[in-house]
Design a protein around this motif. Structure first.
Motif, PDB file in Angstrom:
ATOM      1  N   ALA A 102       0.939  -0.967  -0.024  1.00 11.94           N
ATOM      2  CA  ALA A 102       0.027  -0.030   0.030  1.00 11.94           C
ATOM      3  C   ALA A 102       0.904   1.262   0.066  1.00 11.94           C
ATOM      4  O   ALA A 102       0.985   1.958   0.899  1.00 11.94           O
ATOM      5  CB  ALA A 102      -0.984  -0.043   1.338  1.00 11.94           C
ATOM      6  N   ALA A 103       1.402   1.531  -1.054  1.00 13.98           N
ATOM      7  CA  ALA A 103       2.629   2.440  -1.161  1.00 13.98           C
ATOM      8  C   ALA A 103       1.910   3.765  -2.144  1.00 13.98           C
ATOM      9  O   ALA A 103       2.855   4.624  -2.354  1.00 13.98           O
ATOM     10  CB  ALA A 103       3.847   1.991  -1.927  1.00 13.98           C
ATOM     11  N   GLY A 104       0.782   3.722  -2.281  1.00 17.13           N
ATOM     12  CA  GLY A 104       0.048   4.752  -2.983  1.00 17.13           C
ATOM     13  C   GLY A 104       0.019   4.730  -4.571  1.00 17.13           C
ATOM     14  O   GLY A 104       0.380   3.770  -4.965  1.00 17.13           O
ATOM     15  N   ALA A 105      -0.604   5.512  -5.120  1.00 16.47           N
ATOM     16  CA  ALA A 105      -0.796   5.162  -6.434  1.00 16.47           C
ATOM     17  C   ALA A 105       0.347   5.484  -7.655  1.00 16.47           C
ATOM     18  O   ALA A 105       0.219   4.966  -8.694  1.00 16.47           O
ATOM     19  CB  ALA A 105      -1.948   6.414  -7.137  1.00 16.47           C
ATOM     20  N   ILE A 106       1.255   5.938  -7.004  1.00 15.27           N
ATOM     21  CA  ILE A 106       2.468   6.092  -7.955  1.00 15.27           C
ATOM     22  C   ILE A 106       3.348   4.941  -7.355  1.00 15.27           C
ATOM     23  O   ILE A 106       4.143   4.350  -8.226  1.00 15.27           O
ATOM     24  CB  ILE A 106       3.171   7.266  -7.699  1.00 15.27           C
ATOM     25  N   SER A 107       3.841   5.148  -6.100  1.00 15.07           N
ATOM     26  CA  SER A 107       4.810   3.893  -5.711  1.00 15.07           C
ATOM     27  C   SER A 107       4.334   2.543  -5.683  1.00 15.07           C
ATOM     28  O   SER A 107       5.328   1.701  -5.877  1.00 15.07           O
ATOM     29  CB  SER A 107       5.151   4.527  -4.107  1.00 15.07           C
ATOM     30  N   THR A 108       3.087   2.301  -5.484  1.00 12.01           N
ATOM     31  CA  THR A 108       2.979   0.983  -5.770  1.00 12.01           C
ATOM     32  C   THR A 108       3.056   0.229  -6.970  1.00 12.01           C
ATOM     33  O   THR A 108       3.900  -0.794  -7.050  1.00 12.01           O
ATOM     34  CB  THR A 108       1.469   0.695  -5.305  1.00 12.01           C
ATOM     35  N   PRO A 109       2.796   0.910  -8.030  1.00 15.35           N
ATOM     36  CA  PRO A 109       3.096   0.376  -9.413  1.00 15.35           C
ATOM     37  C   PRO A 109       4.660   0.350  -9.817  1.00 15.35           C
ATOM     38  O   PRO A 109       5.266  -0.592 -10.374  1.00 15.35           O
ATOM     39  CB  PRO A 109       2.059   1.081 -10.253  1.00 15.35           C
ATOM     40  N   HIS A 110       5.381   1.467  -9.105  1.00 18.28           N
ATOM     41  CA  HIS A 110       6.598   1.475  -9.279  1.00 18.28           C
ATOM     42  C   HIS A 110       7.293   0.446  -8.835  1.00 18.28           C
ATOM     43  O   HIS A 110       8.490  -0.347  -9.580  1.00 18.28           O
ATOM     44  CB  HIS A 110       6.959   2.822  -8.933  1.00 18.28           C
ATOM     45  N   ILE A 111       6.925   0.088  -7.558  1.00 15.01           N
ATOM     46  CA  ILE A 111       7.653  -1.309  -6.892  1.00 15.01           C
ATOM     47  C   ILE A 111       7.379  -2.460  -7.667  1.00 15.01           C
ATOM     48  O   ILE A 111       8.186  -3.325  -7.606  1.00 15.01           O
ATOM     49  CB  ILE A 111       6.977  -1.424  -5.523  1.00 15.01           C
ATOM     50  N   LEU A 112       6.122  -2.758  -8.005  1.00 11.71           N
ATOM     51  CA  LEU A 112       5.793  -3.741  -8.908  1.00 11.71           C
ATOM     52  C   LEU A 112       6.352  -3.957 -10.257  1.00 11.71           C
ATOM     53  O   LEU A 112       7.103  -4.977 -10.595  1.00 11.71           O
ATOM     54  CB  LEU A 112       4.219  -3.906  -9.161  1.00 11.71           C
ATOM     55  N   GLN A 113       6.861  -2.795 -10.852  1.00 12.22           N
ATOM     56  CA  GLN A 113       7.535  -2.830 -12.017  1.00 12.22           C
ATOM     57  C   GLN A 113       9.118  -3.095 -11.854  1.00 12.22           C
ATOM     58  O   GLN A 113       9.637  -3.960 -12.330  1.00 12.22           O
ATOM     59  CB  GLN A 113       7.714  -1.453 -12.721  1.00 12.22           C
ATOM     60  N   LYS A 114       9.642  -2.563 -10.677  1.00 11.78           N
ATOM     61  CA  LYS A 114      11.073  -2.743 -10.291  1.00 11.78           C
ATOM     62  C   LYS A 114      11.318  -4.272  -9.872  1.00 11.78           C
ATOM     63  O   LYS A 114      12.365  -4.806 -10.062  1.00 11.78           O
ATOM     64  CB  LYS A 114      11.629  -1.660  -9.343  1.00 11.78           C
ATOM     65  N   SER A 115      10.097  -4.814  -9.300  1.00 11.87           N
ATOM     66  CA  SER A 115      10.347  -6.216  -8.828  1.00 11.87           C
ATOM     67  C   SER A 115       9.947  -7.175  -9.853  1.00 11.87           C
ATOM     68  O   SER A 115       9.872  -8.438  -9.659  1.00 11.87           O
ATOM     69  CB  SER A 115       9.343  -6.316  -7.764  1.00 11.87           C
ATOM     70  N   ASN A 116       9.833  -6.876 -11.150  1.00 14.02           N
ATOM     71  CA  ASN A 116       9.322  -7.597 -12.229  1.00 14.02           C
ATOM     72  C   ASN A 116       8.279  -8.470 -12.299  1.00 14.02           C
ATOM     73  O   ASN A 116       7.937  -9.612 -12.497  1.00 14.02           O
ATOM     74  CB  ASN A 116      10.504  -8.545 -12.557  1.00 14.02           C
ATOM     75  N   ILE A 117       7.440  -7.839 -11.132  1.00 14.45           N
ATOM     76  CA  ILE A 117       6.198  -8.672 -10.741  1.00 14.45           C
ATOM     77  C   ILE A 117       4.881  -8.345 -11.991  1.00 14.45           C
ATOM     78  O   ILE A 117       3.953  -9.150 -12.004  1.00 14.45           O
ATOM     79  CB  ILE A 117       5.548  -8.420  -9.173  1.00 14.45           C
ATOM     80  N   SER A 118       4.968  -7.028 -12.276  1.00 11.13           N
ATOM     81  CA  SER A 118       3.968  -6.883 -13.312  1.00 11.13           C
ATOM     82  C   SER A 118       4.280  -5.965 -14.466  1.00 11.13           C
ATOM     83  O   SER A 118       4.928  -4.801 -13.997  1.00 11.13           O
ATOM     84  CB  SER A 118       2.643  -6.064 -12.574  1.00 11.13           C
ATOM     85  N   THR A 119       3.978  -6.063 -15.584  1.00 12.54           N
ATOM     86  CA  THR A 119       4.334  -5.295 -16.734  1.00 12.54           C
ATOM     87  C   THR A 119       3.369  -4.208 -17.158  1.00 12.54           C
ATOM     88  O   THR A 119       3.538  -3.280 -17.777  1.00 12.54           O
ATOM     89  CB  THR A 119       4.591  -6.097 -17.962  1.00 12.54           C
ATOM     90  N   LEU A 120       2.114  -4.516 -16.748  1.00 13.39           N
ATOM     91  CA  LEU A 120       1.024  -3.407 -16.788  1.00 13.39           C
ATOM     92  C   LEU A 120       0.815  -2.462 -15.695  1.00 13.39           C
ATOM     93  O   LEU A 120       0.174  -1.388 -15.899  1.00 13.39           O
ATOM     94  CB  LEU A 120      -0.191  -4.362 -16.826  1.00 13.39           C
ATOM     95  N   ALA A 121       1.492  -2.616 -14.438  1.00 14.76           N
ATOM     96  CA  ALA A 121       1.215  -1.816 -13.461  1.00 14.76           C
ATOM     97  C   ALA A 121       1.865  -0.370 -13.863  1.00 14.76           C
ATOM     98  O   ALA A 121       3.073  -0.451 -14.372  1.00 14.76           O
ATOM     99  CB  ALA A 121       2.023  -2.291 -12.325  1.00 14.76           C
ATOM    100  N   GLY A 122       1.174   0.672 -13.696  1.00 17.14           N
ATOM    101  CA  GLY A 122       1.561   1.883 -14.003  1.00 17.14           C
ATOM    102  C   GLY A 122       1.348   2.341 -15.374  1.00 17.14           C
ATOM    103  O   GLY A 122       1.643   3.584 -15.798  1.00 17.14           O
ATOM    104  N   SER A 123       0.934   1.476 -16.264  1.00 17.24           N
ATOM    105  CA  SER A 123       0.854   1.957 -17.662  1.00 17.24           C
ATOM    106  C   SER A 123      -0.547   2.732 -17.779  1.00 17.24           C
ATOM    107  O   SER A 123      -0.599   3.459 -19.003  1.00 17.24           O
ATOM    108  CB  SER A 123       0.581   0.620 -18.630  1.00 17.24           C
ATOM    109  N   LYS A 124      -1.291   2.941 -16.944  1.00 15.55           N
ATOM    110  CA  LYS A 124      -2.456   3.469 -17.072  1.00 15.55           C
ATOM    111  C   LYS A 124      -3.187   3.693 -15.695  1.00 15.55           C
ATOM    112  O   LYS A 124      -3.638   3.181 -15.259  1.00 15.55           O
ATOM    113  CB  LYS A 124      -3.481   3.028 -18.056  1.00 15.55           C
ATOM    114  N   PHE A 125      -3.090   5.288 -15.311  1.00  7.87           N
ATOM    115  CA  PHE A 125      -3.449   5.556 -14.008  1.00  7.87           C
ATOM    116  C   PHE A 125      -4.149   6.707 -14.314  1.00  7.87           C
ATOM    117  O   PHE A 125      -4.113   7.628 -15.003  1.00  7.87           O
ATOM    118  CB  PHE A 125      -2.419   5.561 -13.071  1.00  7.87           C
ATOM    119  N   GLN A 126      -5.169   7.253 -13.059  1.00  6.82           N
ATOM    120  CA  GLN A 126      -5.813   8.287 -13.112  1.00  6.82           C
ATOM    121  C   GLN A 126      -5.848   9.028 -11.791  1.00  6.82           C
ATOM    122  O   GLN A 126      -5.325   8.437 -10.757  1.00  6.82           O
ATOM    123  CB  GLN A 126      -7.244   8.337 -13.612  1.00  6.82           C
TER     124      GLN A 126
END
Length: 276
Positions: A102-126
């Motif tokens: 629960a790192a917020g709308a920006i840091s949560t997908p960023h951690i998932l990206q850096k951890s190679n867990i999700s390629t879609l995280a952060g690709s589209k947010f509002q």
């Protein structure tokens, strides 16, 4: 309990917003908050914050808080998670059976990206694009420890909403940066000043991207034509409301914006905000 605030405790900027809306016959609502059953403590109405509730119980149950710690990546190791973190510039590994990310709308997908867990995280947010206005009144509306006011204007919802922001002297000075020659007036007049906002429900989307060798992500967000129109219209309507509430000077937080002193000045505001 989730409840409304007794009127004697409602911050004055909130009452100004409500009065301006009522003068214009607009829909305005007090947003209930999570308050303590001990309603009064030394003349204050106590809000149940995280430190008073969840974190307090967490610490009572021998939970630990790591201050000054930045999480870089997470990974699954057998049946446990490995958290790679940096605490006070020193690398640290934390192991856990379960993780709530629960790192917020920006840091949560960023951690998932850096951890190679999700390629879609952060690709589209509002998010809710927002413009603020510093309003100055003849009477005192601000005081130390005032907190965040409780009313919102829903006349133009869901596309446009209006409300009050935290208005300490520090926040007032930051909000006045687009009117830098008047920043010094905050020290003299801060008790007569408060920050208000207009926010929109956007059609546009943003993107969060991981940049190699940088700790923070690259965040981009481009407003489309309708969003820019809505923000401009919302800004004019908010200024109209604040003038109706008795504001004498309005300082919109956009570059090169005019100071609004009367309804005649509203025509000086742009009909479209080019924020590119």
């Amino acid at each position: 309990d989730i409840q409304k605030m007794p009127k004697r405790f409602i911050p004055k900027p909130s009452l100004k917003l409500a009065q301006g809306a009522m003068n214009l016959k607009w829909d305005v609502q007090e947003i209930p908050r999570w308050y303590s059953n001990n309603k009064c403590n030394d003349g204050e109405f106590i809000k149940n914050s995280m430190s008073r509730t969840y974190l307090k119980r967490y610490l009572e149950n021998k939970g630990r808080i790591f201050d000054g710690t930045y999480v870089s990546t997470i990974s699954k190791k057998n049946k446990h998670w490995e958290i790679n973190a940096v605490q006070n510039r020193k690398k640290k590994k934390i192991y856990s059976k379960n993780i709530i990310l629960a790192a917020g709308a920006i840091s949560t997908p960023h951690i998932l990206q850096k951890s190679n867990i999700s390629t879609l995280a952060g690709s589209k947010f509002q998010m809710h694009p927002t413009i603020k206005v510093v309003a100055q009144f003849d009477d005192k509306v601000n005081q130390l420890g005032m907190g965040v006011p409780v009313h919102q204007v829903k006349e133009f919802a869901p596309s446009i909403s209006m409300g009050c922001s935290i208005s300490t002297k520090e926040y007032l000075k930051v909000a006045m940066l687009d009117h830098h020659i008047h920043i010094k007036s905050v020290d003299k007049n801060w008790e007569k000043m408060a920050i208000f906002y207009v926010m929109i429900k956007p059609e546009s989307h943003g993107r969060i991207r991981n940049i190699p060798f940088f700790r923070d992500p690259l965040v981009t967000y481009n407003l489309n034509h309708n969003d820019s129109l809505n923000l401009a219209n919302g800004l004019k309507q908010l200024c109209r409301l604040l003038l109706s509430a008795g504001a004498t000077h309005l300082y919109p937080t956009i570059y090169n914006a005019p100071i609004i002193r009367s309804n005649n000045d509203l025509d000086k505001l742009p009909n479209y905000l080019n924020l590119s």
